[in-house]
Design an enzyme around this catalytic site. Structure first.
Site, PDB file in Angstrom:
ATOM      1  N   HIS A   1       0.870  -1.181   0.000  1.00 35.57           N
ATOM      2  CA  HIS A   1       0.000   0.000   0.000  1.00 35.57           C
ATOM      3  C   HIS A   1       0.910   1.235   0.000  1.00 35.57           C
ATOM      4  O   HIS A   1       2.015   1.188   0.546  1.00 35.57           O
ATOM      5  CB  HIS A   1      -0.841  -0.035   1.279  1.00 35.57           C
TER       6      HIS A   1
ATOM      7  N   ASP B   1       2.675  -4.535   8.115  1.00 35.19           N
ATOM      8  CA  ASP B   1       1.482  -3.710   7.958  1.00 35.19           C
ATOM      9  C   ASP B   1       0.282  -4.640   8.108  1.00 35.19           C
ATOM     10  O   ASP B   1      -0.033  -5.413   7.206  1.00 35.19           O
ATOM     11  CB  ASP B   1       1.531  -3.046   6.574  1.00 35.19           C
TER      12      ASP B   1
ATOM     13  N   CYS C   1      -4.680   2.275  -3.736  1.00 37.65           N
ATOM     14  CA  CYS C   1      -3.451   2.819  -3.121  1.00 37.65           C
ATOM     15  C   CYS C   1      -2.291   1.848  -3.283  1.00 37.65           C
ATOM     16  O   CYS C   1      -1.444   1.719  -2.393  1.00 37.65           O
ATOM     17  CB  CYS C   1      -3.648   3.158  -1.644  1.00 37.65           C
TER      18      CYS C   1
HETATM   19  N1  PMP Z   1      -1.981  -0.694   4.569  1.00 41.34           N
HETATM   20  C1  PMP Z   1      -2.946  -1.444   4.025  1.00 41.34           C
HETATM   21  C2  PMP Z   1      -2.616  -2.838   3.579  1.00 41.34           C
HETATM   22  C3  PMP Z   1      -4.219  -0.913   3.880  1.00 41.34           C
HETATM   23  O1  PMP Z   1      -5.178  -1.666   3.331  1.00 41.34           O
HETATM   24  C4  PMP Z   1      -4.487   0.399   4.317  1.00 41.34           C
HETATM   25  C5  PMP Z   1      -5.861   1.018   4.157  1.00 41.34           C
HETATM   26  N2  PMP Z   1      -6.431   0.805   2.889  1.00 41.34           N
HETATM   27  C6  PMP Z   1      -3.459   1.118   4.894  1.00 41.34           C
HETATM   28  C7  PMP Z   1      -2.224   0.542   5.017  1.00 41.34           C
HETATM   29  C8  PMP Z   1      -3.648   2.513   5.393  1.00 41.34           C
HETATM   30  O2  PMP Z   1      -4.529   2.535   6.470  1.00 41.34           O
HETATM   31  P1  PMP Z   1      -5.081   3.915   7.032  1.00 41.34           P
HETATM   32  O3  PMP Z   1      -5.578   4.681   5.853  1.00 41.34           O
HETATM   33  O4  PMP Z   1      -6.177   3.516   7.959  1.00 41.34           O
HETATM   34  O5  PMP Z   1      -3.954   4.595   7.725  1.00 41.34           O
END
Ligand code: PMP
Length: 412
Positions: free
Chosen positions: A124, A201, A365
């Protein structure tokens, strides 16, 4: 069975009773954020109705009470991750902030020009960009573990990329765009043997399977409350105690200090050192309730339910001509990412929305991952405990309808 459980749990989520476009809401965008059970909504509202005060500073009863609730939330997160100590839990706004904390605090204190940070091709953006910023600041170098067509890490490449200069491996536990569950045990073992730390993560993991950071042996673990049936704006970073203890603060302000003088200040112990300013106290109370909810249902039961649904969904979508699943790893969480021949993912998402089916369409993302597959994006159905076969049936029917529409349109 599958239907009963999904139905029974769905009843705990008031928003699922809300019709969308005159139809029953089929919510399949849980990877973006999950819906909240009534207990979470009530806990946060009760906090403001009865318990609100600032923490860690008041001599009065309410302040101490609010502090107790906040610290009880920390203990609840410790239990969720099975961390050894509750001061290994730092509250953050979410996964993004947790990763930035490590990049900005641990990073400059530990990296030199030429040191390597090893990422994977399925990260991400929040597990890419903070490291790029750190690399620009320190001269560290980013390396990337490639993936196979099925969306699995190339572990041979991982082992050969892991070298004497590798200081950190930062990897998704579960991919948000593919659903792949990465072999994190092997990653941690090999990284430690090479003298590197590991940040996982866990944004897409904690709501779908039991996680044990001691068993994993990872050094940092990040997650967001809002993907775990909790509120937005709250999440946590787990960090091994001796690592956190040695890390400098990253944001300055109230609550993170021991003494302040114009000549210089001294800092509080962990985890307070990393929690400058008034935190999201109500968010912690809501997160506490959310974790209590998943623990009540049972993460093993949730995992079993979602795995059954994943198998059902994989079969239902595989039957559709022109549909290609992106991400067919052997170990997968309940995420169905796909492209349909001749239909842009955004158009697909829009047509599905007309049918009351909420999915996400786009790059999720994870733009480098889309580049890897040579596609602009995917349509993604991501499941949660309240989903049931009827949701999958609605998804499949809506996709077929979209295909008919497009084919009819082009023939006309
Ligand atoms: N890492 C992963 C694998 C995610 O799916 C997400 C959210 N889509 C994030 C990080 C970021 O999370 P947040 O926007 O809640 O900080």
């Amino acid at each position: 069975g599958l239907v009963d459980q999904g139905l029974q749990w769905a009843a705990d989520f008031p928003i699922l009773d809300r019709p969308i476009r005159g139809r029953r809401l089929v919510y399949l965008d849980n990877g973006a954020t999950t819906q909240k059970p009534r207990t979470v909504i009530d806990a946060e509202s009760r906090y403001y109705l009865e318990d609100n005060a600032n923490i860690h500073r008041g001599v009065h009863w309410l302040s101490q009470h609010a502090t107790d609730l906040y610290e009880a939330g920390r203990e609840r997160v410790r239990g969720l991750l099975n961390a050894a100590r509750s001061d290994e839990i730092v509250f953050t706004r979410g996964t993004t902030e947790a990763i930035n904390l490590v990049a900005q605090s641990w990073g400059p204190a530990n990296l030199q020009a030429g040191d390597e940070i090893l990422l994977t091709a399925m990260e991400h953006h929040s597990n890419i960009v903070p490291w790029q910023m750190l690399a620009a600041r320190t001269g560290a170098v980013i390396k990337v573990v490639p993936i196979s067509d099925s969306g699995e890490l190339d572990m041979d490449a991982f082992h050969s990329l892991l070298g004497a200069r590798t200081r950190l491996v930062a990897s998704a536990h579960v991919s948000n765009a593919l659903g792949t569950i990465n072999p994190v045990d092997e990653i941690v073992r090999a990284a430690h043997a090479a003298g590197a730390l590991v940040l996982l993560d866990g944004a897409q993991a904690v709501a779908h399977q039991a996680v044990d950071v001691q068993a994993l042996g990872c050094d940092f673990y990040a997650f967001s409350g809002h993907k775990l049936y909790g509120p937005t704006g709250i999440g946590a970073l787990y960090g091994r105690h001796e690592l956190l203890q040695a890390m400098p603060p990253w944001q300055g302000g109230g609550d993170m200090i021991r003494t302040v003088a114009f000549e210089g200040s001294t800092y509080a112990d962990v985890p307070q050192r990393f929690e400058a300013g008034t935190p999201n106290i109500a968010g912690v109370v809501g997160l506490d309730a959310a974790i209590a909810y998943v623990q009540h249902v049972g993460l093993d039961a949730i995992e079993a339910h979602e795995q059954e649904l994943l198998a059902y969904g994989t079969e239902a979508l595989s039957d559709i001509k022109g549909l290609r699943l992106i991400g067919t790893a052997r170990h997968k969480a309940a995420i169905l990412s796909f492209v349909v021949e001749g239909i842009h993912p955004h158009d697909l998402g829009t047509i599905l929305d007309m049918e009351g089916v909420a999915i996400r369409a786009g790059h999720h993302c994870a733009m480098p991952l889309m580049t890897r597959y040579g596609i602009p994006g995917t349509a993604r159905a991501s499941l949660a405990l309240y989903n049931r076969p009827a949701d999958i049936d609605a998804l499949a029917a809506a996709v077929r309808k979209a295909i008919d529409l497009f084919n009819g349109g082009s023939k006309a």
